[in-house]
Design a protein around this motif. Structure first.
Motif, PDB file in Angstrom:
ATOM      1  N   GLN A  13       0.826  -1.197   0.000  1.00 33.05           N
ATOM      2  CA  GLN A  13       0.000   0.000   0.000  1.00 33.05           C
ATOM      3  C   GLN A  13       0.865   1.253   0.000  1.00 33.05           C
ATOM      4  O   GLN A  13       2.021   1.238   0.450  1.00 33.05           O
ATOM      5  CB  GLN A  13      -0.909   0.008   1.228  1.00 33.05           C
ATOM      6  CG  GLN A  13      -2.028  -1.024   1.172  1.00 33.05           C
ATOM      7  CD  GLN A  13      -3.025  -0.844   2.303  1.00 33.05           C
ATOM      8  OE1 GLN A  13      -2.681  -0.356   3.373  1.00 33.05           O
ATOM      9  NE2 GLN A  13      -4.257  -1.262   2.068  1.00 33.05           N
ATOM     10  N   ALA A  14       0.294   2.331  -0.510  1.00 35.69           N
ATOM     11  CA  ALA A  14       0.996   3.611  -0.493  1.00 35.69           C
ATOM     12  C   ALA A  14       1.422   3.956   0.929  1.00 35.69           C
ATOM     13  O   ALA A  14       0.666   3.754   1.877  1.00 35.69           O
ATOM     14  CB  ALA A  14       0.108   4.704  -1.063  1.00 35.69           C
ATOM     15  N   GLY A  15       2.656   4.448   1.051  1.00 34.10           N
ATOM     16  CA  GLY A  15       3.215   4.751   2.353  1.00 34.10           C
ATOM     17  C   GLY A  15       4.009   3.618   2.957  1.00 34.10           C
ATOM     18  O   GLY A  15       4.712   3.811   3.958  1.00 34.10           O
ATOM     19  N   GLY A  16       3.904   2.447   2.360  1.00 33.87           N
ATOM     20  CA  GLY A  16       4.601   1.281   2.874  1.00 33.87           C
ATOM     21  C   GLY A  16       6.038   1.199   2.388  1.00 33.87           C
ATOM     22  O   GLY A  16       6.547   2.113   1.726  1.00 33.87           O
ATOM     23  N   LYS A  87       4.938   5.313  -3.253  1.00 33.04           N
ATOM     24  CA  LYS A  87       3.826   5.998  -3.903  1.00 33.04           C
ATOM     25  C   LYS A  87       3.343   5.152  -5.078  1.00 33.04           C
ATOM     26  O   LYS A  87       4.114   4.369  -5.649  1.00 33.04           O
ATOM     27  CB  LYS A  87       4.297   7.358  -4.410  1.00 33.04           C
ATOM     28  CG  LYS A  87       4.910   8.253  -3.354  1.00 33.04           C
ATOM     29  CD  LYS A  87       5.446   9.536  -3.976  1.00 33.04           C
ATOM     30  CE  LYS A  87       6.087  10.448  -2.935  1.00 33.04           C
ATOM     31  NZ  LYS A  87       6.616  11.698  -3.546  1.00 33.04           N
ATOM     32  N   PRO A  88       2.091   5.333  -5.484  1.00 33.07           N
ATOM     33  CA  PRO A  88       1.599   4.578  -6.656  1.00 33.07           C
ATOM     34  C   PRO A  88       2.478   4.789  -7.899  1.00 33.07           C
ATOM     35  O   PRO A  88       2.646   3.851  -8.697  1.00 33.07           O
ATOM     36  CB  PRO A  88       0.199   5.141  -6.857  1.00 33.07           C
ATOM     37  CG  PRO A  88      -0.240   5.541  -5.484  1.00 33.07           C
ATOM     38  CD  PRO A  88       1.008   6.078  -4.828  1.00 33.07           C
ATOM     39  N   GLU A  89       3.065   5.950  -8.046  1.00 34.60           N
ATOM     40  CA  GLU A  89       3.915   6.213  -9.206  1.00 34.60           C
ATOM     41  C   GLU A  89       5.251   5.473  -9.154  1.00 34.60           C
ATOM     42  O   GLU A  89       6.022   5.501 -10.114  1.00 34.60           O
ATOM     43  CB  GLU A  89       4.159   7.718  -9.390  1.00 34.60           C
ATOM     44  CG  GLU A  89       4.654   8.438  -8.156  1.00 34.60           C
ATOM     45  CD  GLU A  89       3.523   9.105  -7.386  1.00 34.60           C
ATOM     46  OE1 GLU A  89       2.441   8.482  -7.215  1.00 34.60           O
ATOM     47  OE2 GLU A  89       3.721  10.257  -6.933  1.00 34.60           O
ATOM     48  N   SER A 121      -0.301   0.217  -4.294  1.00 28.88           N
ATOM     49  CA  SER A 121      -1.723   0.533  -4.416  1.00 28.88           C
ATOM     50  C   SER A 121      -2.049   1.806  -3.633  1.00 28.88           C
ATOM     51  O   SER A 121      -1.452   2.091  -2.590  1.00 28.88           O
ATOM     52  CB  SER A 121      -2.563  -0.624  -3.900  1.00 28.88           C
ATOM     53  OG  SER A 121      -2.316  -0.834  -2.521  1.00 28.88           O
ATOM     54  N   SER A 122      -3.019   2.538  -4.137  1.00 26.22           N
ATOM     55  CA  SER A 122      -3.403   3.803  -3.480  1.00 26.22           C
ATOM     56  C   SER A 122      -4.479   3.592  -2.437  1.00 26.22           C
ATOM     57  O   SER A 122      -5.056   2.527  -2.324  1.00 26.22           O
ATOM     58  CB  SER A 122      -3.873   4.798  -4.530  1.00 26.22           C
ATOM     59  OG  SER A 122      -4.955   4.256  -5.265  1.00 26.22           O
TER      60      SER A 122
END
Length: 122
Positions: A13-16, A87-89, A121-122
């Motif tokens: 997940q984003a932030g991970g 980040k997703p990017e 993933s966002s």
């Protein structure tokens, strides 16, 4: 010649965080500067990070500075990419590469691994 095998990719997940590993075999690992590149769907492969043969110098693309850390363990013939605050990017296939000159690594030449998928993933 050197053979490279990446591992450690996955879904996060984003932030991970994720830690990618690249195992090298073949000629003396200390002879090689190492780098990480990535390629997102529909985009060209881009430079992410590189480290000198000793591991004492590191270089990063601006978009990952402060979030990613490259490190080289010459005793274990390994190079790592610690990725935090993902980040997703950042989603892409990540490739390890090696060359005897760091400029060659940063230019995208040298030896390549098969890649490992990172999906954020966002």
């Amino acid at each position: 010649q050197v053979q490279l095998v990446e591992s450690g990719g996955g879904l996060v997940q984003a932030g991970g965080s994720l830690r990618l590993s690249c195992a090298a075999s073949g000629r003396a690992f200390t002879s090689y500067a190492m780098g990480w590149f990535r390629q997102a769907p529909g985009k060209e492969r881009e430079f992410v990070a590189a480290t000198s043969r000793s591991g004492s110098s590191t270089f990063y693309v601006d978009s990952v500075k402060g979030r990613f850390t490259i490190s080289k363990d010459n005793a274990k013939n390994m190079v790592f990419l610690q990725m935090n605050s993902l980040k997703p990017e950042d989603t892409a296939v990540y490739y390890c590469n090696a060359a005897t000159v760091i400029a060659t690594v940063k230019s995208g030449s040298g030896y390549w691994g098969q890649g490992t998928q990172v999906t954020v993933s966002s």
